[in-house]
Write a protein that holds these residues in place. Structure first.
Motif, PDB file in Angstrom:
ATOM      1  N   VAL A  62     -17.004 -10.627 -30.538  1.00 46.14           N
ATOM      2  CA  VAL A  62     -16.126 -11.773 -30.387  1.00 46.14           C
ATOM      3  C   VAL A  62     -15.336 -11.945 -28.952  1.00 46.14           C
ATOM      4  O   VAL A  62     -15.210 -12.797 -28.481  1.00 46.14           O
ATOM      5  CB  VAL A  62     -14.648 -11.396 -31.522  1.00 46.14           C
ATOM      6  CG1 VAL A  62     -13.365 -12.204 -31.288  1.00 46.14           C
ATOM      7  CG2 VAL A  62     -15.218 -11.658 -32.929  1.00 46.14           C
ATOM      8  N   TRP A 120     -17.866 -13.780 -34.589  1.00 48.46           N
ATOM      9  CA  TRP A 120     -17.020 -12.825 -35.754  1.00 48.46           C
ATOM     10  C   TRP A 120     -17.746 -13.045 -36.990  1.00 48.46           C
ATOM     11  O   TRP A 120     -17.835 -11.958 -38.009  1.00 48.46           O
ATOM     12  CB  TRP A 120     -15.355 -13.691 -35.861  1.00 48.46           C
ATOM     13  CG  TRP A 120     -14.817 -12.918 -36.850  1.00 48.46           C
ATOM     14  CD1 TRP A 120     -14.630 -13.261 -38.346  1.00 48.46           C
ATOM     15  CD2 TRP A 120     -14.143 -11.497 -36.889  1.00 48.46           C
ATOM     16  NE1 TRP A 120     -13.969 -12.406 -38.929  1.00 48.46           N
ATOM     17  CE2 TRP A 120     -13.604 -11.458 -38.104  1.00 48.46           C
ATOM     18  CE3 TRP A 120     -13.932 -10.856 -35.874  1.00 48.46           C
ATOM     19  CZ2 TRP A 120     -12.810 -10.389 -38.182  1.00 48.46           C
ATOM     20  CZ3 TRP A 120     -13.214  -9.624 -35.984  1.00 48.46           C
ATOM     21  CH2 TRP A 120     -12.774  -9.399 -37.450  1.00 48.46           C
ATOM     22  N   ALA A 155     -16.927 -17.613 -30.423  1.00 50.61           N
ATOM     23  CA  ALA A 155     -16.216 -16.465 -30.661  1.00 50.61           C
ATOM     24  C   ALA A 155     -16.193 -16.672 -32.211  1.00 50.61           C
ATOM     25  O   ALA A 155     -16.600 -15.260 -32.848  1.00 50.61           O
ATOM     26  CB  ALA A 155     -14.722 -16.605 -30.172  1.00 50.61           C
TER      27      ALA A 155
END
Length: 125
Positions: free
Chosen positions: A42, A30, A26
């Protein structure tokens, strides 16, 4: 061929490594995303990784529930684990800090060294 059991501490470590891998994926999504795609990535990247982790299993693997929604052989399962856990560690190294990636990578190595019976079982399964 009877699957080996894993001690509780190693199952707990494995769970923490799974969470770290998802967090790393994640974080990388990002870091490398932008705009609306960043927000989608994400969520989507760790969800897809978790879905793959949960779906493709070796039947009767005691480190899991024993169920196999999509049954695969042991080598495929081991490859899935190494790619997701290792990818998460690499993502942490790139997106957060190299030291965090190294810590997680060493913990992954420790997990698999402590699970050598399971790894051998997977290779034979």
């Amino acid at each position: 061929m009877t699957p080996p059991t894993m001690p509780g501490w190693n199952l707990a470590l494995r769970f923490l490594l799974e969470l770290a891998a998802l967090a790393g994926l994640a974080a990388a999504a990002w870091t490398f995303g932008s705009g609306l795609g960043r927000w989608v990535a994400v969520v989507a990247v760790p969800v897809v990784a978790a879905a793959i982790w949960g779906l493709f299993n070796v039947l009767d693997d005691p480190s899991r529930s024993g169920a196999a929604p999509v049954e695969v052989n042991g080598s495929v399962r081991l490859a899935i684990e190494v790619v997701i856990l290792g990818g998460g560690a690499a993502a942490l190294a790139v997106a957060i800090h190299p030291v965090w990636g190294m810590v997680v990578a060493l913990a992954i190595l420790g997990h698999y060294l402590a699970s050598v019976d399971r790894v051998a079982w997977l290779v034979r399964a």
